[in-house]
Write a protein that holds these residues in place. Structure first.
Motif, PDB file in Angstrom:
ATOM      1  N   LEU A  14      34.165  25.699  36.543  1.00  0.00           N
ATOM      2  CA  LEU A  14      34.540  25.032  35.300  1.00  0.00           C
ATOM      3  C   LEU A  14      33.492  25.254  34.218  1.00  0.00           C
ATOM      4  CD1 LEU A  14      35.982  21.679  36.729  1.00  0.00           C
ATOM      5  CD2 LEU A  14      37.236  23.699  35.919  1.00  0.00           C
ATOM      6  N   GLU A  15      32.192  25.312  34.591  1.00  0.00           N
ATOM      7  CA  GLU A  15      31.151  25.627  33.607  1.00  0.00           C
ATOM      8  C   GLU A  15      31.338  27.030  33.046  1.00  0.00           C
ATOM      9  OE1 GLU A  15      27.096  24.937  34.686  1.00  0.00           O
ATOM     10  OE2 GLU A  15      27.579  23.143  35.863  1.00  0.00           O
ATOM     11  N   LEU A  16      31.638  27.964  33.928  1.00  0.00           N
ATOM     12  CA  LEU A  16      31.891  29.327  33.455  1.00  0.00           C
ATOM     13  C   LEU A  16      33.100  29.373  32.532  1.00  0.00           C
ATOM     14  CD1 LEU A  16      31.312  31.588  36.601  1.00  0.00           C
ATOM     15  CD2 LEU A  16      29.965  31.556  34.503  1.00  0.00           C
ATOM     16  N   LYS A  17      34.132  28.643  32.908  1.00  0.00           N
ATOM     17  CA  LYS A  17      35.357  28.653  32.111  1.00  0.00           C
ATOM     18  C   LYS A  17      35.120  28.049  30.737  1.00  0.00           C
ATOM     19  CE  LYS A  17      40.265  27.571  32.653  1.00  0.00           C
ATOM     20  NZ  LYS A  17      41.283  26.908  33.516  1.00  0.00           N
ATOM     21  N   ALA A  18      34.239  27.027  30.678  1.00  0.00           N
ATOM     22  CA  ALA A  18      33.949  26.379  29.400  1.00  0.00           C
ATOM     23  C   ALA A  18      32.986  27.178  28.537  1.00  0.00           C
ATOM     24  CB  ALA A  18      33.378  24.976  29.658  1.00  0.00           C
ATOM     25  N   SER A  19      32.264  28.125  29.130  1.00  0.00           N
ATOM     26  CA  SER A  19      31.303  28.928  28.372  1.00  0.00           C
ATOM     27  C   SER A  19      32.020  30.045  27.627  1.00  0.00           C
ATOM     28  CB  SER A  19      30.238  29.498  29.300  1.00  0.00           C
ATOM     29  OG  SER A  19      30.817  30.455  30.168  1.00  0.00           O
ATOM     30  N   SER A  20      31.211  30.847  26.945  1.00  0.00           N
ATOM     31  CA  SER A  20      31.761  31.965  26.163  1.00  0.00           C
ATOM     32  C   SER A  20      32.030  33.194  27.009  1.00  0.00           C
ATOM     33  CB  SER A  20      30.790  32.331  25.036  1.00  0.00           C
ATOM     34  OG  SER A  20      29.510  32.685  25.558  1.00  0.00           O
ATOM     35  N   HIS A  21      31.777  33.109  28.315  1.00  0.00           N
ATOM     36  CA  HIS A  21      31.951  34.268  29.194  1.00  0.00           C
ATOM     37  C   HIS A  21      33.433  34.546  29.428  1.00  0.00           C
ATOM     38  CE1 HIS A  21      27.957  35.483  30.295  1.00  0.00           C
ATOM     39  NE2 HIS A  21      27.609  34.237  30.582  1.00  0.00           N
ATOM     40  N   ASN A  22      33.763  35.803  29.443  1.00  0.00           N
ATOM     41  CA  ASN A  22      35.062  36.249  29.942  1.00  0.00           C
ATOM     42  C   ASN A  22      34.871  36.668  31.395  1.00  0.00           C
ATOM     43  OD1 ASN A  22      36.556  35.875  27.590  1.00  0.00           O
ATOM     44  ND2 ASN A  22      35.869  37.839  26.764  1.00  0.00           N
ATOM     45  N   LEU A  23      35.602  36.018  32.274  1.00  0.00           N
ATOM     46  CA  LEU A  23      35.444  36.323  33.689  1.00  0.00           C
ATOM     47  C   LEU A  23      35.901  37.746  33.966  1.00  0.00           C
ATOM     48  CD1 LEU A  23      36.698  33.021  35.354  1.00  0.00           C
ATOM     49  CD2 LEU A  23      34.427  33.603  34.497  1.00  0.00           C
ATOM     50  N   ASP A  24      35.204  38.394  34.858  1.00  0.00           N
ATOM     51  CA  ASP A  24      35.567  39.751  35.247  1.00  0.00           C
ATOM     52  C   ASP A  24      36.276  39.728  36.597  1.00  0.00           C
ATOM     53  OD1 ASP A  24      33.518  39.180  36.956  1.00  0.00           O
ATOM     54  OD2 ASP A  24      32.196  40.803  36.291  1.00  0.00           O
ATOM     55  N   MET A  25      36.544  40.892  37.105  1.00  0.00           N
ATOM     56  CA  MET A  25      37.301  41.017  38.345  1.00  0.00           C
ATOM     57  C   MET A  25      36.561  40.362  39.518  1.00  0.00           C
ATOM     58  SD  MET A  25      38.357  44.509  40.266  1.00  0.00           S
ATOM     59  CE  MET A  25      36.613  44.817  40.581  1.00  0.00           C
ATOM     60  N   ILE A  26      35.241  40.571  39.591  1.00  0.00           N
ATOM     61  CA  ILE A  26      34.476  40.000  40.698  1.00  0.00           C
ATOM     62  C   ILE A  26      34.515  38.476  40.657  1.00  0.00           C
ATOM     63  CG2 ILE A  26      32.170  39.839  41.716  1.00  0.00           C
ATOM     64  CD1 ILE A  26      31.628  42.650  40.680  1.00  0.00           C
ATOM     65  N   ALA A  27      34.394  37.922  39.455  1.00  0.00           N
ATOM     66  CA  ALA A  27      34.424  36.465  39.328  1.00  0.00           C
ATOM     67  C   ALA A  27      35.765  35.908  39.790  1.00  0.00           C
ATOM     68  CB  ALA A  27      34.159  36.075  37.882  1.00  0.00           C
ATOM     69  N   TYR A  28      36.851  36.529  39.355  1.00  0.00           N
ATOM     70  CA  TYR A  28      38.165  36.053  39.789  1.00  0.00           C
ATOM     71  C   TYR A  28      38.329  36.185  41.301  1.00  0.00           C
ATOM     72  CZ  TYR A  28      39.955  35.426  35.057  1.00  0.00           C
ATOM     73  OH  TYR A  28      40.186  34.976  33.780  1.00  0.00           O
ATOM     74  N   ASN A  29      37.803  37.241  41.868  1.00  0.00           N
ATOM     75  CA  ASN A  29      37.898  37.428  43.305  1.00  0.00           C
ATOM     76  C   ASN A  29      37.207  36.287  44.044  1.00  0.00           C
ATOM     77  OD1 ASN A  29      38.247  38.568  45.830  1.00  0.00           O
ATOM     78  ND2 ASN A  29      37.666  40.601  45.178  1.00  0.00           N
ATOM     79  N   VAL A  30      35.989  35.949  43.579  1.00  0.00           N
ATOM     80  CA  VAL A  30      35.226  34.876  44.230  1.00  0.00           C
ATOM     81  C   VAL A  30      35.942  33.533  44.082  1.00  0.00           C
ATOM     82  CG1 VAL A  30      33.066  33.587  44.140  1.00  0.00           C
ATOM     83  CG2 VAL A  30      33.020  36.075  43.993  1.00  0.00           C
ATOM     84  N   ILE A  31      36.471  33.273  42.900  1.00  0.00           N
ATOM     85  CA  ILE A  31      37.100  31.969  42.642  1.00  0.00           C
ATOM     86  C   ILE A  31      38.402  31.822  43.437  1.00  0.00           C
ATOM     87  CG2 ILE A  31      38.136  30.540  40.847  1.00  0.00           C
ATOM     88  CD1 ILE A  31      36.090  31.925  38.906  1.00  0.00           C
ATOM     89  N   VAL A  32      39.207  32.877  43.473  1.00  0.00           N
ATOM     90  CA  VAL A  32      40.450  32.829  44.245  1.00  0.00           C
ATOM     91  C   VAL A  32      40.149  32.591  45.719  1.00  0.00           C
ATOM     92  CG1 VAL A  32      42.397  34.223  45.045  1.00  0.00           C
ATOM     93  CG2 VAL A  32      41.791  34.200  42.626  1.00  0.00           C
ATOM     94  N   ARG A  33      39.131  33.253  46.203  1.00  0.00           N
ATOM     95  CA  ARG A  33      38.770  33.066  47.610  1.00  0.00           C
ATOM     96  C   ARG A  33      38.285  31.649  47.864  1.00  0.00           C
ATOM     97  NH1 ARG A  33      35.424  37.957  49.739  1.00  0.00           N
ATOM     98  NH2 ARG A  33      37.282  38.910  48.835  1.00  0.00           N
ATOM     99  N   MET A  34      37.585  31.089  46.881  1.00  0.00           N
ATOM    100  CA  MET A  34      37.093  29.713  47.038  1.00  0.00           C
ATOM    101  C   MET A  34      38.265  28.740  47.177  1.00  0.00           C
ATOM    102  SD  MET A  34      36.692  26.732  44.914  1.00  0.00           S
ATOM    103  CE  MET A  34      36.447  27.339  43.247  1.00  0.00           C
ATOM    104  N   TYR A  35      39.263  28.861  46.302  1.00  0.00           N
ATOM    105  CA  TYR A  35      40.407  27.955  46.387  1.00  0.00           C
ATOM    106  C   TYR A  35      41.228  28.211  47.657  1.00  0.00           C
ATOM    107  CZ  TYR A  35      39.817  25.933  41.741  1.00  0.00           C
ATOM    108  OH  TYR A  35      39.346  25.224  40.662  1.00  0.00           O
ATOM    109  N   THR A  36      41.292  29.451  48.080  1.00  0.00           N
ATOM    110  CA  THR A  36      42.051  29.758  49.299  1.00  0.00           C
ATOM    111  C   THR A  36      41.397  29.119  50.517  1.00  0.00           C
ATOM    112  OG1 THR A  36      42.778  31.867  48.343  1.00  0.00           O
ATOM    113  CG2 THR A  36      42.932  31.630  50.732  1.00  0.00           C
ATOM    114  N   LYS A  37      40.063  29.225  50.609  1.00  0.00           N
ATOM    115  CA  LYS A  37      39.367  28.617  51.731  1.00  0.00           C
ATOM    116  C   LYS A  37      39.413  27.092  51.669  1.00  0.00           C
ATOM    117  CE  LYS A  37      36.150  32.365  52.793  1.00  0.00           C
ATOM    118  NZ  LYS A  37      34.726  32.765  52.924  1.00  0.00           N
ATOM    119  N   ALA A  38      39.531  26.583  50.463  1.00  0.00           N
ATOM    120  CA  ALA A  38      39.612  25.132  50.318  1.00  0.00           C
ATOM    121  C   ALA A  38      41.008  24.609  50.623  1.00  0.00           C
ATOM    122  CB  ALA A  38      39.209  24.728  48.904  1.00  0.00           C
TER     123      ALA A  38
END
Length: 1043
Positions: A714-738
């Motif tokens: 959520l901090e990354l999403k609120a910042s000025s960063h545009n998420l890249d492919m690696i970030a989305y990969n990590v986040i999707v995996r996090m929600y899947t494991k959760a």
């Protein structure tokens, strides 16, 4: 001397002239002969004319005066005194022999060849003047500073025949020069043409010193002067900056020199004369040489002239114009009728060798073989040297094989092969080459003996190495320091330092002084043998002898001191490394590797603090190496201390370093340390580091701290960063494991909004698994076709995942195509993939394909109990009782008990088909096998009894279900409502709806449909309409449960 010339010379020139004239008179009085006096005066006067030409910058005429001196000195006619005009010149540029120095006609005898007596007089005068002290008289022509033929060979070309003046090889021990005169040819047909050997000598003299000779100061000084006035024009320049050597040097000529060279030949000149000019131009410039070569071609001077082609090929080779070189080789044979030999290719291969052009050198060698040109020793030697320097072992083996087939014995080739095999660690091949060399009866030279010695020493075969050393002594070869050093290195490799010490003593007994290699080898050997004191001793000896340790010695010493826990000694070695110019980062790397390998990393910081720790704090690279080593060895306190005390400031480098540290902890499974590093690092609230945050999300996911991981997202999403492919990969995996696939789908929707992101293989796999868990068949199909468009590489994991996840979302034909492609690519399907295919093919009624898949699973040993259940279920649904029974038997034969799922399939199939006897038989088998009925079993029984209207049987089933602690589920109630409707008991059906409400079981569309049908069947239409309206008000819709 006239006033005009004296005025032209100036005051210095007049003094030189009068001094030279007095010298001539002095020499004449010494000889006491009038004829000799005439000779001396003529030679002296011509020497003065040479000086005049030099001082008036008329350098190109100097050579003419040398020739004139020889001609006039050989004349027995009148001896004119010098005048103020030079003699007239003929059309070819040389002084005319029809006039004297005064310009007056002279008798015909002047053009006759010089007599042997006259030349002997010159020789006597030369030797007499050399024995005289230079201080006893003024300088003259015969002094070494001004005598052009006193130190090097040169050629005097008269009008009739050449006279060679050179220094013979058998000159006297006193160093006196000799004047050697070549006799005229005995052949009366001699036409005055200069032989090719003499032409080459002439070109070398006129153009300067030959390449093979070494310039000497006195003679060269004069020679440089006479070629270009006051300028020192004769100087050497390198041929090219790339790939040059001492022999590949150019001779710089002035434009006047080139003009004079070219004016000496015309279309009537002989091939030898043209070749001599080509040789000289090739020494000066490739461009000039190739231009003159074209002139020779136009004037038909190349017919059978192989030497000219050889020179032109080498000139073209230096330009690396290989296409022209190929054309010239063809022209050499086709147009000029020359025969190709090794010389034609050696020039090309020589250039390739100098410039390390392996591909072209190999190509020319192959062309040479294709044209059946026999290579010679030079060819093989150059190629093998090229391959050895560039490490091209296959090419070297080919050339070596061809050499032996051609019966060429090049000792350097054998040495090169032994060296290359030894460097590659292929010692058996090295020994084979040594055996071949002995079989070929090739006599080793010193280099080859040393190569053999090294081959045995490197592999630790010291007995064979000693035999090689003994053979060298038996052959009368004096052992040098290299031989002893090689032997010491060999004993060091096998840790036999007693033998190494014996060799060291033999070295000193032979009168040789140990060099730096000797001491370095002793250090390496004792260090490898873990001899602490001896290693330190020879390290001191090395330094005492004035030598410096090399990098290998430092590495050996640090490792030795680390093993013996000598921190003070390690500090001293580190200071020596700094004094030797080693960089701090290299020193730290060696230190942490040595102490880390022995488990003493906690000593590193103490050692560094004792020497140059403060300098390390200013070096970012050294700090990163040190901190990373501490983290990998779980020394977090030391790592954090270095990071706190560092003096360098580079925010980007610091972020990268923290990221590396966190990743190191994550890979080692030290998640708590990773969190600790993250908490200690400086962070920016407005611009968080994307890489670090992604790594920490992965760390928190591995620790199952999903709330912390989501906070970082959520901090990354609120910042000025545009998420890249690696970030989305990590986040999707996090929600899947959760266990939150719905949130993962939302993240994927955000990703699809960024058009610039193209998922990689791993993200595609996560997308497929996520959509499958959510049952989003449309998304699965879209993702599948996206994968096809993105041209992601399909591997075994990708094929299996597509079939498992997309099998029910894409057409069956497309699924079959993917599976066939997978098998053709040689990938293996796993058990889950095969079971999915069985299920899809079975439900689609494609039983032939299903059986093929099942047979494949059995052959590969991948068929499990689920595979049997799936195919039994497929045949049961199709009411193919024969096949169903067959696979039940095969299931038992495979060692699997008939599962509850298989029994349920048979019950359902027999019951719906109305085969109640078989239905009852299956129930009996289940009871004998003591199978525990599940809800599905009871529901099947309720459904079958309900269809028959057997209310009593239904009651018994419900009683048995409750006795086993079970309660009816939604499917059970739906079946009961339908059964009561068939049995004419609508009131009981309505009571079941009330019971469901009490138990909290929500009715679905099937429940209402069955209830309305039951009421209508029993003519309760008004009640049916009420329930229909109620169903619409509750909004019950969607997929029904099984009925």
């Amino acid at each position: 001397m006239s006033m005009a010339i004296e005025g032209e010379l100036g005051e210095g020139g007049r003094r030189s002239f009068h001094d030279g004239y007095d010298c001539a008179a002095h020499d004449a009085r010494l000889f006491g002969d009038g004829a000799v006096m005439k000779l001396i005066i003529v030679v002296r006067t011509l020497g003065l004319w040479i000086r005049i030409e030099h001082q008036t910058r008329r350098g190109p005429l100097v050579t003419r005066w040398f020739i004139a001196a020889a001609n006039l000195a050989s004349s027995s006619s009148h001896w004119p005194l010098p005048t103020d005009q030079p003699p007239p010149c003929s059309s070819n540029g040389f002084p005319s022999v029809t006039h004297s120095l005064s310009g007056n006609p002279i008798p015909k005898p002047l053009a006759t060849p010089p007599t042997r007596a006259t030349l002997h007089l010159l020789l006597l005068l030369l030797r007499f003047r050399q024995r005289r002290s230079a201080a006893s008289r003024p300088a003259g022509l015969f002094d070494s500073e001004s005598m052009p033929f006193s130190k090097s060979e040169w050629l005097l070309c008269g009008s009739a025949r050449p006279v060679v003046l050179r220094r013979p090889e058998d000159s006297s021990s006193e160093g006196e020069s000799a004047l050697c005169v070549s006799d005229p040819p005995e052949d009366p047909s001699f036409s005055g043409e200069v032989p090719s050997e003499l032409c080459r000598n002439m070109v070398d003299v006129i153009g300067g010193i030959p390449r093979s000779s070494t310039a000497k100061k006195k003679g060269n000084k004069f020679r440089r002067r006479v070629q270009g006035g006051n300028k020192l024009m004769r100087r050497r320049i390198p041929r090219l900056a790339n790939g040059k050597s001492g022999h590949d040097q150019r001779i710089l000529l002035s434009d006047d020199d080139i003009s004079e060279i070219l004016s000496s030949v015309n279309y009537k000149s002989s091939i030898e004369e043209c070749n001599s000019v080509l040789i000289r131009l090739e020494k000066h410039s490739d461009k000039a040489a190739l231009g003159f070569f074209e002139w020779m071609k136009a004037n038909r001077k190349l017919k059978g002239n192989a030497e000219a082609y050889h020179l032109a090929l080498q000139a073209i080779a230096w330009k690396e114009d290989w296409k022209t070189a190929e054309q010239l080789l063809h022209e050499m044979v086709a147009d000029s009728g020359c025969t190709l030999d090794a010389r034609a290719f050696n020039g090309l291969i020589y250039v390739c060798t100098k410039r390390r052009l392996v591909d072209w050198g190999t190509k020319w060698f192959h062309i040479m073989l294709e044209r059946e040109v026999q290579p010679n020793v030079s060819t093989v030697g150059m190629l093998m040297g090229l391959y050895q320097r560039t490490g091209k072992l296959p090419e070297a083996e080919f050339a070596f094989t061809k050499m032996r087939k051609c019966n060429i014995k090049c000792i350097n080739a054998y040495s090169a092969m032994i060296t290359m095999y030894t460097r590659s660690g292929i010692f058996t091949k090295s020994e084979e080459v040594i055996t071949l060399m002995n079989d070929d009866e090739v006599v080793p030279n010193m280099e080859n003996w040393l190569v053999r010695l090294n081959a045995y020493s490197q592999q630790g075969k010291m007995e064979e190495a000693e035999l090689v050393l003994k053979s060298m002594v038996d052959k009368g070869i004096t052992l040098n320091i290299v031989a002893y050093n090689t032997l010491i290195t060999g004993y060091g490799k096998v840790s036999d330092m007693e033998k190494a010490m014996e060799v060291f003593d033999r070295l000193e007994s032979a009168g040789l002084v140990p060099d730096e290699t000797t001491y370095r080898s002793m250090i390496e050997g004792f260090g490898r043998a873990d001899k602490y004191k001896e290693t330190i001793l020879y390290y001191r000896k090395l330094q005492k002898s004035g030598f410096k340790p090399n990098a290998s010695n430092f590495y050996t010493m640090i490792n030795l001191l680390a093993r013996h826990d000598d921190s003070e000694g390690a500090t001293e070695i580190l200071e020596d490394m700094r004094a030797a110019g080693c960089q701090c980062s290299s020193i730290v790397t060696v230190l942490v590797r040595a102490y880390g390998s022995v488990g003493r990393m906690h000593k590193v910081l103490q050692i560094l603090q004792a020497c140059f720790y403060k300098k390390i704090l200013f070096d970012a690279t050294s700090c990163s190496i040190l901190v990373t080593a501490f983290v990998q060895n779980s020394l977090m306190e030391e790592a954090m201390r270095v990071m706190r005390e560092k003096k360098w400031k580079d925010s980007d480098f610091e972020d990268n370093l923290y990221h590396i540290l966190i990743c190191s902890c994550k890979e080692a499974g030290c998640y708590d340390d990773a969190v600790r590093i993250y908490n200690l690092m400086p962070r920016s609230e407005t611009c968080p580091n994307l890489r670090i945050y992604c790594s920490m999300i992965d760390v928190f996911t591995s620790m199952e701290r999903f709330s912390d991981a989501e906070s970082l997202y959520l901090e990354l999403k609120a910042s000025s960063h545009n998420l890249d492919m690696i970030a989305y990969n990590v986040i999707v995996r996090m929600y899947t494991k959760a266990g939150r696939p719905e949130d993962a789908c939302l993240v994927l929707e955000d990703m699809e909004k960024q058009k610039d992101i193209v998922p990689d293989k791993y993200l595609f796999l996560d997308m497929l698994r996520t959509y499958q868990k959510c049952g989003l068949l449309e998304k699965l199909a879209d993702t599948y076709y996206w994968i096809l468009k993105s041209q992601v590489e399909f591997d075994e994991a990708m094929y299996n995942c597509i079939i498992n996840c997309c099998g029910r979302a894409i057409p069956v034909d497309e699924l079959s195509r993917v599976f066939d492609e997978m098998i053709q690519q040689g990938h293996l399907a796993n058990t889950v993939t095969l079971n999915v295919l069985l299920d899809i093919y079975g439900k689609a009624g494609l039983f032939n394909r299903a059986e093929k898949v099942f047979l494949m699973a059995r052959k590969q040993g991948l068929a499990d109990i689920i595979s049997y259940n799936t195919i039994i279920s497929a045949y049961a649904q199709n009411r193919d009782f024969r096949s169903m029974t067959y696979f039940v038997q095969r299931m038992q034969e495979a060692g699997f008990p008939v599962s509850l799922e298989a029994y349920n399939c048979m019950l359902d199939a027999y019951g719906k088909a109305g085969q109640l006897e078989e239905f009852a038989a299956v129930l009996q088998k289940m009871k004998r096998a003591r199978c525990d009925f599940d809800h599905y079993t009871y529901n099947i029984m309720i459904n079958i009894y309900g269809r028959k209207g057997w209310i009593e049987g239904i009651a018994n089933v419900l009683a048995e279900l409750k006795s086993r602690g079970g309660e009816p589920d939604l499917y059970s109630y739906n079946t009961l409502i339908k059964a009561y409707g068939i049995a004419g008991m609508p009131e009981d059906a309505v009571k079941l709806m009330q019971e469901m409400r009490i138990k909290g079981i929500a009715a679905d569309r099937i429940t209402y449909t069955n209830l309305i049908a039951a009421l209508q069947r029993n003519e309760n239409f008004l009640e049916a309409v009420k329930w229909s309206l109620w169903m619409k008000q509750t909004g019950v819709a969607g997929c029904a449960t099984r009925a």
